[in-house]
Motif scaffolding. Structure first.
Motif, PDB file in Angstrom:
ATOM      1  N   SER A 144       0.566  -1.236   0.333  1.00 27.65           N
ATOM      2  CA  SER A 144       0.301  -0.094  -0.112  1.00 27.65           C
ATOM      3  C   SER A 144       0.771   1.340   0.213  1.00 27.65           C
ATOM      4  O   SER A 144      -0.006   2.418  -0.562  1.00 27.65           O
ATOM      5  N   LYS A 145       1.842   1.361   0.291  1.00 26.03           N
ATOM      6  CA  LYS A 145       3.311   2.584   0.986  1.00 26.03           C
ATOM      7  C   LYS A 145       3.718   3.039  -0.562  1.00 26.03           C
ATOM      8  O   LYS A 145       3.474   3.805  -0.647  1.00 26.03           O
ATOM      9  N   PRO A 146       3.784   1.616  -1.351  1.00 25.64           N
ATOM     10  CA  PRO A 146       4.669   2.413  -3.223  1.00 25.64           C
ATOM     11  C   PRO A 146       3.555   2.844  -3.228  1.00 25.64           C
ATOM     12  O   PRO A 146       4.245   3.294  -3.898  1.00 25.64           O
ATOM     13  N   LEU A 147       2.561   1.916  -3.730  1.00 29.39           N
ATOM     14  CA  LEU A 147       1.373   2.130  -4.403  1.00 29.39           C
ATOM     15  C   LEU A 147       1.449   3.860  -4.260  1.00 29.39           C
ATOM     16  O   LEU A 147       1.024   4.556  -5.308  1.00 29.39           O
ATOM     17  N   LEU A 148       0.478   4.141  -2.711  1.00 28.63           N
ATOM     18  CA  LEU A 148       0.372   5.499  -2.515  1.00 28.63           C
ATOM     19  C   LEU A 148       1.720   6.814  -2.595  1.00 28.63           C
ATOM     20  O   LEU A 148       0.920   7.341  -3.492  1.00 28.63           O
ATOM     21  N   PHE A 149       2.695   6.365  -2.751  1.00 28.80           N
ATOM     22  CA  PHE A 149       3.995   7.149  -3.265  1.00 28.80           C
ATOM     23  C   PHE A 149       3.600   7.440  -4.699  1.00 28.80           C
ATOM     24  O   PHE A 149       3.975   8.421  -5.048  1.00 28.80           O
ATOM     25  N   CYS A 150       3.555   6.667  -5.156  1.00 26.73           N
ATOM     26  CA  CYS A 150       3.639   6.245  -7.032  1.00 26.73           C
ATOM     27  C   CYS A 150       1.927   7.411  -7.298  1.00 26.73           C
ATOM     28  O   CYS A 150       2.431   8.215  -8.548  1.00 26.73           O
ATOM     29  N   LEU A 151       1.695   6.871  -6.308  1.00 32.26           N
ATOM     30  CA  LEU A 151       0.426   8.320  -6.260  1.00 32.26           C
ATOM     31  C   LEU A 151       0.234   9.497  -6.760  1.00 32.26           C
ATOM     32  O   LEU A 151       0.091  10.203  -7.796  1.00 32.26           O
ATOM     33  N   LEU A 152       1.581   9.392  -5.689  1.00 36.52           N
ATOM     34  CA  LEU A 152       1.351  10.938  -5.226  1.00 36.52           C
ATOM     35  C   LEU A 152       2.929  11.748  -6.707  1.00 36.52           C
ATOM     36  O   LEU A 152       2.831  13.062  -6.919  1.00 36.52           O
ATOM     37  N   MET A 153       3.373  11.131  -6.577  1.00 44.94           N
ATOM     38  CA  MET A 153       5.271  11.154  -7.660  1.00 44.94           C
ATOM     39  C   MET A 153       3.929  11.119  -9.236  1.00 44.94           C
ATOM     40  O   MET A 153       4.413  12.079  -9.401  1.00 44.94           O
TER      41      MET A 153
END
Length: 478
Positions: free
Chosen positions: A418-427
């Motif tokens: 869930s963390k890398p997915l959220l970080f990618c959405l922000l990116m």
């Protein structure tokens, strides 16, 4: 040196090898895309397809069985060595004389010389291949890295030089053959201390290797068909030029899988094979592998998705715009594939290669009608969507198999990813805003988009995933 330190050291050397090899491969494709017509890449894609198909039969999965059994018997290794040489020479003849059939299917005369020349691959690699397996078994990843880098550099320089001198599609074939000659010579030189073949051949000694390999071959055959059915259809039905666009798009999107994932899996499998009776440790290791693969692949794939419109014209020049929508589809296919790959480490560690065979069989049964229907409706784009759909189904089944082997892991996996997915959405959101308010095209805009996306992901990772203290501790251990 402890097993952990060997793993860290191995990961370091494989990373160095992969980075350097990837840079040279990337530079090679970028330069050649400006020198050669897309149809040339389609011709080479067919050659690679044929080589990869016959490679499935050539070693019967001996790499996995040697590591699984921790084989050291010199007589058994000699038998495996000479069996591989015989298989390689036989496959060379089959590939060489199958050239007219391949030319007839793809309706491309240039394939005749390409296929015949590429068939030499099987004469070259099997003189050194068993030494590569033994180096992997002994965790000698520094030696493996040296040979990989040397082969990549010499192969890329050869291909580019010949392309500039008008060798067209043959420049890539000569580059690949040169790379394999260098690697084979170094495999023998660096691995000869572990094994020197004796004049001994007894199939009775390697029955277990052959039994282990039969499922490997079956799995590899089904995996090849279901993994390359799209390429076969595109080239045969739509022509080599469409296949050229499709191939370049696919290769760019799967770069993270083909380059980053082996760093982890190549080190992980020999280590996991040593703990095959400890289910608790296997489960922890599997979850860690999934976590690491997610953090390595997701930002690269998300970045490629949002910057494709500016990156493709910058890298390959004009004429390659048809690859952009395909790349955006392959990004998702690549992500789901990278999560599926770690299963093989668990399946082979548990001595269950048959499960991979059945997985690929089911995926193939699902994929063929999808390719037919989607391809009929939307041609090349439809075939890409069919490949994506089949990959999602494969991943679901993949996780069910992993659950049966190591127990429940999804809750922890979902919490991790869930963390890398959220970080990618922000990116992606940050880069999208830049594109809307500043610009998309041009070298400066492209570099700034990459910098913004990378900075967002890095800051979020350091803030919520990995501290500086952990990074410093890791650097000290390395």
């Amino acid at each position: 040196m402890s097993t952990t330190k060997k793993a860290i050291d191995g990961g370091k050397w494989i990373t160095i090898s992969t980075v350097i090899s990837t840079v040279f491969q990337f530079v090679q494709v970028t330069i050649l895309a400006r020198l050669l017509d897309p149809a040339v890449f389609g011709v080479i894609s067919v050659s690679t397809l044929i080589i990869n198909f016959f490679y499935i039969f050539s070693n019967l999965g001996f790499s996995n069985s040697i590591i699984y059994k921790q084989e050291n018997d010199q007589k058994a290794l000699s038998t495996l060595y000479f069996l591989s040489l015989l298989m390689g020479f036989f496959i060379f003849l089959v590939v060489y004389f199958s050239s007219p059939l391949i030319v007839a299917y793809y309706k491309e005369p240039r394939l005749d010389k390409v296929i015949k020349l590429a068939s030499l691959y099987f004469v070259i690699i099997y003189f050194g291949q068993i030494y590569l397996f033994l180096l992997q078994k002994e965790l000698r990843f520094k030696s493996i890295a040296i040979m990989e880098i040397s082969g990549a550099v010499v192969g890329a320089v050869t291909a580019i030089t010949l392309a500039y001198n008008g060798f067209e599609e043959l420049s890539l074939i000569y580059g690949q053959l040169t790379m394999h000659v260098v690697r084979t010579a170094m495999q023998i030189a660096l691995g000869i201390k572990f094994f020197f073949p004796s004049l001994y051949f007894n199939l009775g000694m390697i029955k277990e290797h052959i039994r282990f390999g039969i499922y490997n071959v079956g799995d590899g055959l089904l995996g090849f068909i279901q993994g390359n059915a799209d390429t076969i259809v595109v080239g045969g039905v739509l022509g080599v030029k469409s296949l050229g666009f499709y191939t370049v798009a696919s290769q760019l999107a799967v770069f993270p899988i083909t380059k980053l994932n082996p760093i982890i899996l190549q080190v992980a499998y020999p280590l996991l094979a040593k703990m095959k009776d400890n289910d608790s440790e296997l489960k922890k290791s599997y979850i860690k592998i999934l976590d690491l693969i997610s953090y390595l692949n997701l930002p690269l794939l998300a970045g490629l998705f949002i910057t494709a419109n500016s990156v493709i014209p910058l890298l390959y020049g004009s004429g390659w715009e048809p690859t952009i929508p395909l790349i955006k589809i392959f990004v998702f296919q690549s992500f789901f594939s990278c999560l599926a790959h770690p299963l093989y480490t668990i399946a082979f560690t548990k001595g269950k290669p048959n499960l991979l065979f059945y997985l690929n069989l089911v995926t193939l049964i699902v994929k063929i009608p999808l390719l037919y229907y989607f391809g009929k409706q939307w041609e090349v784009t439809g075939i890409a969507y069919a490949f994506l759909t089949a990959t999602v189904i494969n991943l679901v089944l993949n996780f069910l198999i992993a659950h049966s082997l190591i127990g429940e892991f999804m809750k922890e996996f979902m919490a991790n990813i869930s963390k890398p997915l959220l970080f990618c959405l922000l990116m992606v959101g940050s880069v999208f805003l830049y594109q809307q308010f500043v610009g998309v095209q041009g070298p400066i805009n492209t570099l700034l988009q990459i910098a913004i996306g990378g900075a967002v992901f890095a800051v979020m990772t350091l803030k919520f995933k990995l501290s500086w203290a952990e990074i410093k501790s890791f650097r000290k251990s390395v």
